[in-house]
Design a protein around this motif. Sequence first.
Motif, PDB file in Angstrom:
ATOM      1  N   LYS A 184       8.703  37.720  26.554  1.00 57.30           N
ATOM      2  CA  LYS A 184       7.288  37.367  26.545  1.00 57.30           C
ATOM      3  C   LYS A 184       6.811  36.977  27.946  1.00 57.30           C
ATOM      4  O   LYS A 184       5.678  37.282  28.340  1.00 57.30           O
ATOM      5  N   LYS A 185       7.687  36.301  28.696  1.00 53.54           N
ATOM      6  CA  LYS A 185       7.327  35.936  30.067  1.00 53.54           C
ATOM      7  C   LYS A 185       7.131  37.186  30.918  1.00 53.54           C
ATOM      8  O   LYS A 185       6.182  37.278  31.702  1.00 53.54           O
ATOM      9  N   LEU A 186       8.027  38.159  30.745  1.00 54.43           N
ATOM     10  CA  LEU A 186       7.879  39.416  31.484  1.00 54.43           C
ATOM     11  C   LEU A 186       6.606  40.142  31.050  1.00 54.43           C
ATOM     12  O   LEU A 186       5.874  40.687  31.890  1.00 54.43           O
ATOM     13  N   HIS A 187       6.350  40.156  29.734  1.00 53.30           N
ATOM     14  CA  HIS A 187       5.154  40.832  29.234  1.00 53.30           C
ATOM     15  C   HIS A 187       3.892  40.160  29.767  1.00 53.30           C
ATOM     16  O   HIS A 187       2.920  40.838  30.122  1.00 53.30           O
ATOM     17  N   SER A 188       3.906  38.835  29.826  1.00 51.31           N
ATOM     18  CA  SER A 188       2.742  38.115  30.338  1.00 51.31           C
ATOM     19  C   SER A 188       2.472  38.479  31.802  1.00 51.31           C
ATOM     20  O   SER A 188       1.327  38.698  32.208  1.00 51.31           O
ATOM     21  N   ILE A 189       3.544  38.582  32.596  1.00 50.74           N
ATOM     22  CA  ILE A 189       3.384  38.922  34.015  1.00 50.74           C
ATOM     23  C   ILE A 189       2.831  40.339  34.156  1.00 50.74           C
ATOM     24  O   ILE A 189       1.887  40.589  34.919  1.00 50.74           O
ATOM     25  N   THR A 190       3.430  41.292  33.433  1.00 54.24           N
ATOM     26  CA  THR A 190       2.971  42.683  33.546  1.00 54.24           C
ATOM     27  C   THR A 190       1.530  42.832  33.065  1.00 54.24           C
ATOM     28  O   THR A 190       0.761  43.625  33.621  1.00 54.24           O
ATOM     29  N   LYS A 191       1.151  42.067  32.030  1.00 52.37           N
ATOM     30  CA  LYS A 191      -0.217  42.140  31.544  1.00 52.37           C
ATOM     31  C   LYS A 191      -1.198  41.601  32.585  1.00 52.37           C
ATOM     32  O   LYS A 191      -2.262  42.180  32.806  1.00 52.37           O
ATOM     33  N   GLN A 192      -0.827  40.490  33.239  1.00 48.53           N
ATOM     34  CA  GLN A 192      -1.690  39.944  34.291  1.00 48.53           C
ATOM     35  C   GLN A 192      -1.853  40.943  35.425  1.00 48.53           C
ATOM     36  O   GLN A 192      -2.956  41.144  35.946  1.00 48.53           O
ATOM     37  N   ILE A 193      -0.748  41.589  35.812  1.00 44.05           N
ATOM     38  CA  ILE A 193      -0.820  42.583  36.892  1.00 44.05           C
ATOM     39  C   ILE A 193      -1.654  43.780  36.451  1.00 44.05           C
ATOM     40  O   ILE A 193      -2.474  44.313  37.219  1.00 44.05           O
ATOM     41  N   GLN A 194      -1.472  44.203  35.196  1.00 45.60           N
ATOM     42  CA  GLN A 194      -2.227  45.342  34.694  1.00 45.60           C
ATOM     43  C   GLN A 194      -3.724  45.058  34.708  1.00 45.60           C
ATOM     44  O   GLN A 194      -4.527  45.948  35.016  1.00 45.60           O
ATOM     45  N   GLU A 195      -4.103  43.845  34.370  1.00 45.22           N
ATOM     46  CA  GLU A 195      -5.518  43.470  34.364  1.00 45.22           C
ATOM     47  C   GLU A 195      -6.008  43.034  35.746  1.00 45.22           C
ATOM     48  O   GLU A 195      -7.149  42.596  35.882  1.00 45.22           O
ATOM     49  N   GLN A 196      -5.123  43.155  36.748  1.00 47.21           N
ATOM     50  CA  GLN A 196      -5.455  42.797  38.138  1.00 47.21           C
ATOM     51  C   GLN A 196      -5.863  41.336  38.272  1.00 47.21           C
ATOM     52  O   GLN A 196      -6.646  40.970  39.147  1.00 47.21           O
ATOM     53  N   ASN A 197      -5.339  40.506  37.371  1.00 48.06           N
ATOM     54  CA  ASN A 197      -5.525  39.070  37.484  1.00 48.06           C
ATOM     55  C   ASN A 197      -4.303  38.525  38.223  1.00 48.06           C
ATOM     56  O   ASN A 197      -3.301  38.157  37.618  1.00 48.06           O
ATOM     57  N   LEU A 198      -4.375  38.478  39.543  1.00 47.85           N
ATOM     58  CA  LEU A 198      -3.199  38.251  40.367  1.00 47.85           C
ATOM     59  C   LEU A 198      -3.025  36.798  40.803  1.00 47.85           C
ATOM     60  O   LEU A 198      -2.063  36.482  41.502  1.00 47.85           O
ATOM     61  N   ASP A 199      -3.931  35.930  40.423  1.00 50.23           N
ATOM     62  CA  ASP A 199      -3.801  34.515  40.796  1.00 50.23           C
ATOM     63  C   ASP A 199      -3.122  33.753  39.654  1.00 50.23           C
ATOM     64  O   ASP A 199      -3.773  33.078  38.847  1.00 50.23           O
ATOM     65  N   PHE A 200      -1.811  33.885  39.543  1.00 49.87           N
ATOM     66  CA  PHE A 200      -1.076  33.190  38.496  1.00 49.87           C
ATOM     67  C   PHE A 200       0.299  32.805  39.031  1.00 49.87           C
ATOM     68  O   PHE A 200       0.793  33.393  39.991  1.00 49.87           O
ATOM     69  N   THR A 201       0.885  31.797  38.410  1.00 48.74           N
ATOM     70  CA  THR A 201       2.236  31.346  38.772  1.00 48.74           C
ATOM     71  C   THR A 201       3.133  31.539  37.563  1.00 48.74           C
ATOM     72  O   THR A 201       2.957  30.868  36.540  1.00 48.74           O
TER      73      THR A 201
END
Length: 467
Positions: A184-201
């Motif tokens: 789920k952590k990996l999926h969350s990261i890939t989803k953020q990148i896919q949506e170009q929401n790049l300001d996350f930790t």
Amino acid sequence: MGIGKSNKTLRRELIFYMLTLGVSLTMVAALYLLLHIIALNAGFVYPANHYEREAENLRPSLEKVEQVTDNMIPEMMSYAIFDKELNVKAKGTLSDKSLQTVQSMLTNEPYTNHIRQTGYMVVERPDEIGVIEYPLRAEFRSPFLRQHLPNYELTSIALLVILLIATAFAVTTHFANRMKKQFKKLHSITKQIQEQNLDFTPESSKIKEFDEIIDSLLEMKQSLQHSLNTQWHMEKAKGEQIGALAHDLKIPVTVIKGNAELLSLSGQQEEQSAYTHYILNAVHKIEQYISQLIHLSHTDGSLPLTLRKTDLAPFVEMLLADASAYKGSKNVKIVCQKNELTAAEIDQHLLHRALLNIVTNAIDYTPEQGSIFIEAACTPTTFHFTVTDTGKGFSAEALKRATELFFMEEKSRHTNNHYGIGLTFASNVAKLHNGSLSIENAASGGGSVHVAIPITAKNGNEGMKME
């Protein structure tokens, strides 16, 4: 860079899972054995040799009693009486199948005292032989349980199997959920990148292999972020350069137009007057392109929209009047079908220019004696505007790139009046209205452009003004 290294590995987690599963199954088996011992000691269950002892205790009385009767034989036991020639004198409570087994057993000495889980005791009487049949397996003490459940051994084995399966399922589910959390952590990261929401930790996974994947995704995120920032700055610079260039071009164009108008007012010969007319027409087109460039340089999402509730019926009529004026003497028929046009919240000026660009492009690409079909219709939520011409249609490349800035089709839809601006501008205006623009080739062979605009403005559009 890095999310932080962990000493845990997938191999270690798998070994831990196998050890946990093994220990859990062993504990369940030990618990089962302990409960079995407690049941035996508490008298809840008779041991396997219980009825054998009962039969031995019964032997003296059976040898001396004058006649063996049913009430002398305990529950769970059966009997039969034979004469010395092994003929049946009294069947007793023995079943027919067991009776045959006993007769066969008595013909051979020494007698067999057990067959499978059934024991047999032979009682020598003065003029006859008695045989007692009894079970050699653990049994429930309670008659109720013996009646409603299989024998104790089958019941306990079935219970053990169920406990082992349940334990294996519980342990496996626990570890599967642990792995699922990591995925789920990996999926969350890939989803953020896919949506170009790049300001996350991102969170650490606490497993080495997952941390390595997260590090790779973080590198991808940083590369994408850098690329998007670079692209944004390039697009912004390009828009500023286009706007500046367009404004600079207006000055010499204005000078040319002014002098051409002065020449048209002076006494000229017919040939000179025609040349002056050509100059003025060309200047007018250049002014249109400059105006489109200026608007295009601002339609990057920051252009303020002045939305007004507009009646679409007169809006479309005005559009048709401008299109007719544009085609002038060109022998092209414009047919418009209007269906249930209502009111919509639009920027009338921007949307008019965008839709007019689509119609004028269709006029340019339609040959003489051709036709342009316009359909304007409203659903409860959307204003649809479709323009279909009878030209050569879009090429395969144009179907993918027609809305790109300055894209020009060299083969099927190229004209001297097309500079790859109109559809780009129209697409940007549609997006500013939270709508869309799509192109395709119609069944008739010509090109078709469809614009869909929400009738009610959506909240959150940047730069939006409501009036």
